[in-house]
Write a protein that holds these residues in place. Sequence first.
Motif, PDB file in Angstrom:
ATOM      1  N   THR A 193       0.802  -1.327  -0.034  1.00  0.00           N
ATOM      2  CA  THR A 193      -0.069   0.090  -0.024  1.00  0.00           C
ATOM      3  C   THR A 193       0.953   1.112  -0.063  1.00  0.00           C
ATOM      4  OG1 THR A 193      -0.120  -0.002   2.375  1.00  0.00           O
ATOM      5  CG2 THR A 193      -1.799  -1.054   1.417  1.00  0.00           C
ATOM      6  N   GLY A 194       0.354   2.371  -0.378  1.00  0.00           N
ATOM      7  CA  GLY A 194       1.081   3.748  -0.372  1.00  0.00           C
ATOM      8  C   GLY A 194       1.239   4.140  -1.593  1.00  0.00           C
ATOM      9  N   HIS A 195       1.797   5.463  -1.541  1.00  0.00           N
ATOM     10  CA  HIS A 195       2.116   6.126  -2.850  1.00  0.00           C
ATOM     11  C   HIS A 195       3.604   6.031  -3.113  1.00  0.00           C
ATOM     12  CE1 HIS A 195       2.185   9.528  -5.606  1.00  0.00           C
ATOM     13  NE2 HIS A 195       3.113   9.866  -4.936  1.00  0.00           N
ATOM     14  N   VAL A 196       3.888   6.099  -4.223  1.00  0.00           N
ATOM     15  CA  VAL A 196       5.337   5.821  -4.764  1.00  0.00           C
ATOM     16  C   VAL A 196       5.897   6.833  -5.595  1.00  0.00           C
ATOM     17  CG1 VAL A 196       7.021   4.477  -6.262  1.00  0.00           C
ATOM     18  CG2 VAL A 196       5.080   3.292  -5.043  1.00  0.00           C
ATOM     19  N   THR A 197       6.877   7.650  -4.907  1.00  0.00           N
ATOM     20  CA  THR A 197       7.273   8.684  -5.524  1.00  0.00           C
ATOM     21  C   THR A 197       8.276   8.705  -6.825  1.00  0.00           C
ATOM     22  OG1 THR A 197       9.444   8.676  -4.099  1.00  0.00           O
ATOM     23  CG2 THR A 197       7.612   9.896  -3.182  1.00  0.00           C
ATOM     24  N   ARG A 198       8.413   9.662  -7.658  1.00  0.00           N
ATOM     25  CA  ARG A 198       9.336   9.527  -8.791  1.00  0.00           C
ATOM     26  C   ARG A 198      10.632   8.871  -8.356  1.00  0.00           C
ATOM     27  NH1 ARG A 198       7.409  14.831 -11.716  1.00  0.00           N
ATOM     28  NH2 ARG A 198       8.048  15.704  -9.626  1.00  0.00           N
ATOM     29  N   GLY A 199      11.165   9.661  -7.237  1.00  0.00           N
ATOM     30  CA  GLY A 199      12.405   8.935  -6.687  1.00  0.00           C
ATOM     31  C   GLY A 199      12.581   7.404  -6.662  1.00  0.00           C
ATOM     32  N   TRP A 200      11.512   6.849  -6.110  1.00  0.00           N
ATOM     33  CA  TRP A 200      11.337   5.448  -5.982  1.00  0.00           C
ATOM     34  C   TRP A 200      11.733   4.898  -7.530  1.00  0.00           C
ATOM     35  CZ3 TRP A 200      13.477   2.548  -2.616  1.00  0.00           C
ATOM     36  CH2 TRP A 200      13.163   2.978  -1.237  1.00  0.00           C
ATOM     37  N   LYS A 201      10.780   5.300  -8.295  1.00  0.00           N
ATOM     38  CA  LYS A 201      10.983   4.662  -9.654  1.00  0.00           C
ATOM     39  C   LYS A 201      12.275   4.998 -10.225  1.00  0.00           C
ATOM     40  CE  LYS A 201       5.869   5.152 -10.619  1.00  0.00           C
ATOM     41  NZ  LYS A 201       4.999   5.520 -11.621  1.00  0.00           N
ATOM     42  N   ALA A 202      12.726   6.155 -10.306  1.00  0.00           N
ATOM     43  CA  ALA A 202      14.065   6.426 -10.643  1.00  0.00           C
ATOM     44  C   ALA A 202      15.002   5.565 -10.182  1.00  0.00           C
ATOM     45  CB  ALA A 202      14.403   7.742 -10.455  1.00  0.00           C
ATOM     46  N   PHE A 203      15.090   5.093  -8.609  1.00  0.00           N
ATOM     47  CA  PHE A 203      15.839   4.212  -8.340  1.00  0.00           C
ATOM     48  C   PHE A 203      15.887   2.825  -8.825  1.00  0.00           C
ATOM     49  CE2 PHE A 203      16.355   0.899  -5.088  1.00  0.00           C
ATOM     50  CZ  PHE A 203      17.693   1.312  -4.337  1.00  0.00           C
ATOM     51  N   PHE A 204      14.510   2.343  -9.112  1.00  0.00           N
ATOM     52  CA  PHE A 204      14.480   0.997  -9.672  1.00  0.00           C
ATOM     53  C   PHE A 204      14.868   1.005 -10.998  1.00  0.00           C
ATOM     54  CE2 PHE A 204      10.871   0.821  -6.291  1.00  0.00           C
ATOM     55  CZ  PHE A 204      11.633   0.016  -5.562  1.00  0.00           C
ATOM     56  N   TRP A 205      14.500   2.209 -12.170  1.00  0.00           N
ATOM     57  CA  TRP A 205      15.303   2.321 -13.261  1.00  0.00           C
ATOM     58  C   TRP A 205      17.091   2.358 -13.319  1.00  0.00           C
ATOM     59  CZ3 TRP A 205      12.748   0.768 -17.299  1.00  0.00           C
ATOM     60  CH2 TRP A 205      11.772   1.177 -17.439  1.00  0.00           C
ATOM     61  N   ALA A 206      17.375   2.733 -12.240  1.00  0.00           N
ATOM     62  CA  ALA A 206      18.967   2.741 -11.849  1.00  0.00           C
ATOM     63  C   ALA A 206      19.218   1.134 -11.798  1.00  0.00           C
ATOM     64  CB  ALA A 206      19.580   3.693 -11.083  1.00  0.00           C
ATOM     65  N   ALA A 207      18.567   0.527 -10.966  1.00  0.00           N
ATOM     66  CA  ALA A 207      18.846  -0.824 -10.509  1.00  0.00           C
ATOM     67  C   ALA A 207      18.752  -1.685 -11.709  1.00  0.00           C
ATOM     68  CB  ALA A 207      17.890  -1.364  -9.479  1.00  0.00           C
ATOM     69  N   ALA A 226       6.378  -4.700  -6.699  1.00  0.00           N
ATOM     70  CA  ALA A 226       7.322  -4.962  -5.438  1.00  0.00           C
ATOM     71  C   ALA A 226       7.488  -6.234  -4.956  1.00  0.00           C
ATOM     72  CB  ALA A 226       6.461  -4.014  -4.518  1.00  0.00           C
ATOM     73  N   PRO A 227       6.310  -7.155  -4.673  1.00  0.00           N
ATOM     74  CA  PRO A 227       6.832  -8.696  -4.157  1.00  0.00           C
ATOM     75  C   PRO A 227       8.053  -9.361  -5.146  1.00  0.00           C
ATOM     76  CG  PRO A 227       4.617  -8.517  -4.237  1.00  0.00           C
ATOM     77  CD  PRO A 227       5.102  -7.140  -4.887  1.00  0.00           C
ATOM     78  N   MET A 228       8.303  -8.835  -6.334  1.00  0.00           N
ATOM     79  CA  MET A 228       9.318  -9.452  -7.106  1.00  0.00           C
ATOM     80  C   MET A 228      10.531  -9.048  -6.365  1.00  0.00           C
ATOM     81  SD  MET A 228       7.237  -9.321 -10.598  1.00  0.00           S
ATOM     82  CE  MET A 228       9.116  -9.005 -11.797  1.00  0.00           C
ATOM     83  N   LEU A 229      10.591  -7.804  -5.751  1.00  0.00           N
ATOM     84  CA  LEU A 229      11.839  -7.363  -4.981  1.00  0.00           C
ATOM     85  C   LEU A 229      12.516  -8.442  -4.281  1.00  0.00           C
ATOM     86  CD1 LEU A 229      10.991  -3.711  -4.815  1.00  0.00           C
ATOM     87  CD2 LEU A 229      12.632  -4.716  -6.445  1.00  0.00           C
ATOM     88  N   ILE A 230      11.704  -9.108  -3.567  1.00  0.00           N
ATOM     89  CA  ILE A 230      12.113 -10.174  -2.539  1.00  0.00           C
ATOM     90  C   ILE A 230      13.336 -11.054  -3.288  1.00  0.00           C
ATOM     91  CG2 ILE A 230      11.600 -12.249  -1.172  1.00  0.00           C
ATOM     92  CD1 ILE A 230       8.781 -10.771  -0.755  1.00  0.00           C
ATOM     93  N   GLY A 274      18.178  -0.472  -0.602  1.00  0.00           N
ATOM     94  CA  GLY A 274      16.904   0.307  -1.018  1.00  0.00           C
ATOM     95  C   GLY A 274      15.716  -0.725  -1.161  1.00  0.00           C
ATOM     96  N   PHE A 275      16.026  -1.711  -1.667  1.00  0.00           N
ATOM     97  CA  PHE A 275      14.763  -2.688  -1.834  1.00  0.00           C
ATOM     98  C   PHE A 275      14.433  -3.132  -0.377  1.00  0.00           C
ATOM     99  CE2 PHE A 275      16.772  -5.038  -5.827  1.00  0.00           C
ATOM    100  CZ  PHE A 275      16.640  -4.074  -6.420  1.00  0.00           C
ATOM    101  N   ALA A 276      15.207  -3.409   0.292  1.00  0.00           N
ATOM    102  CA  ALA A 276      14.601  -3.623   1.923  1.00  0.00           C
ATOM    103  C   ALA A 276      13.890  -2.417   2.513  1.00  0.00           C
ATOM    104  CB  ALA A 276      15.973  -4.228   2.581  1.00  0.00           C
ATOM    105  N   LEU A 277      14.321  -1.239   2.309  1.00  0.00           N
ATOM    106  CA  LEU A 277      13.901  -0.250   2.557  1.00  0.00           C
ATOM    107  C   LEU A 277      12.360  -0.071   1.930  1.00  0.00           C
ATOM    108  CD1 LEU A 277      13.976   2.395   4.573  1.00  0.00           C
ATOM    109  CD2 LEU A 277      15.235   3.677   2.567  1.00  0.00           C
ATOM    110  N   PHE A 278      12.304   0.025   0.693  1.00  0.00           N
ATOM    111  CA  PHE A 278      11.141  -0.005  -0.082  1.00  0.00           C
ATOM    112  C   PHE A 278       9.942  -0.889   0.557  1.00  0.00           C
ATOM    113  CE2 PHE A 278       8.068  -0.863  -3.391  1.00  0.00           C
ATOM    114  CZ  PHE A 278       7.789   0.456  -3.626  1.00  0.00           C
ATOM    115  N   LEU A 279      10.557  -2.254   0.608  1.00  0.00           N
ATOM    116  CA  LEU A 279       9.532  -3.110   0.997  1.00  0.00           C
ATOM    117  C   LEU A 279       9.111  -2.770   2.416  1.00  0.00           C
ATOM    118  CD1 LEU A 279      11.311  -6.347  -0.617  1.00  0.00           C
ATOM    119  CD2 LEU A 279       9.013  -5.408  -1.254  1.00  0.00           C
ATOM    120  N   TRP A 280       9.855  -2.418   3.390  1.00  0.00           N
ATOM    121  CA  TRP A 280       9.600  -2.097   4.567  1.00  0.00           C
ATOM    122  C   TRP A 280       8.484  -0.948   4.599  1.00  0.00           C
ATOM    123  CZ3 TRP A 280      11.027   2.101   7.795  1.00  0.00           C
ATOM    124  CH2 TRP A 280      10.696   1.927   8.993  1.00  0.00           C
ATOM    125  N   ARG A 281       8.650   0.114   3.987  1.00  0.00           N
ATOM    126  CA  ARG A 281       8.040   1.425   3.970  1.00  0.00           C
ATOM    127  C   ARG A 281       6.515   0.915   3.406  1.00  0.00           C
ATOM    128  NH1 ARG A 281      10.797   6.681   2.496  1.00  0.00           N
ATOM    129  NH2 ARG A 281       9.157   7.295   3.929  1.00  0.00           N
TER     130      ARG A 281
END
Length: 117
Positions: free
Chosen positions: A2-16, A62-66, A105-112
């Motif tokens: 749940t929750g809103h995802v900022t553009r920063g997170w999307k940029a982080f995943f594109w960087a990954a 997001a669950p694929m990040l596990i 970053g993945f862990a932080l995103f999943l936790w938040r």
Amino acid sequence: MTGHVTRGWKAFFWAASLYNFAIGIGAFVAAPWGSPDAVSAVLIVCFGIVYALVARDPMRFAPMLIAGLVGKAMVVLMVGLPNWRAGGDPALGAIVAGDLLFATGFALFLWRHARRA
């Protein structure tokens, strides 16, 4: 999730994703065809595809990040630790430091963004 995802997170995943593509393609080109190194490189590129999917729709995928978190954590333990010590390969240690950054970053995103029970 749940929750809103900022553009920063999307940029982080594109960087990954781009990180995995760069490392994986470079390793694939350097490896002999059909070797374990070539197979590993293909898997790195495939995880880059996973991170691109997450970047496009973080809450849905997001669950694929596990899988990425576990994979990157194991790479850090198996490859990073020996190469961060004296006598290790500094270039390989630097590459794995990127894996540590993305795993964190993945862990932080999943936790938040985890569902609150």
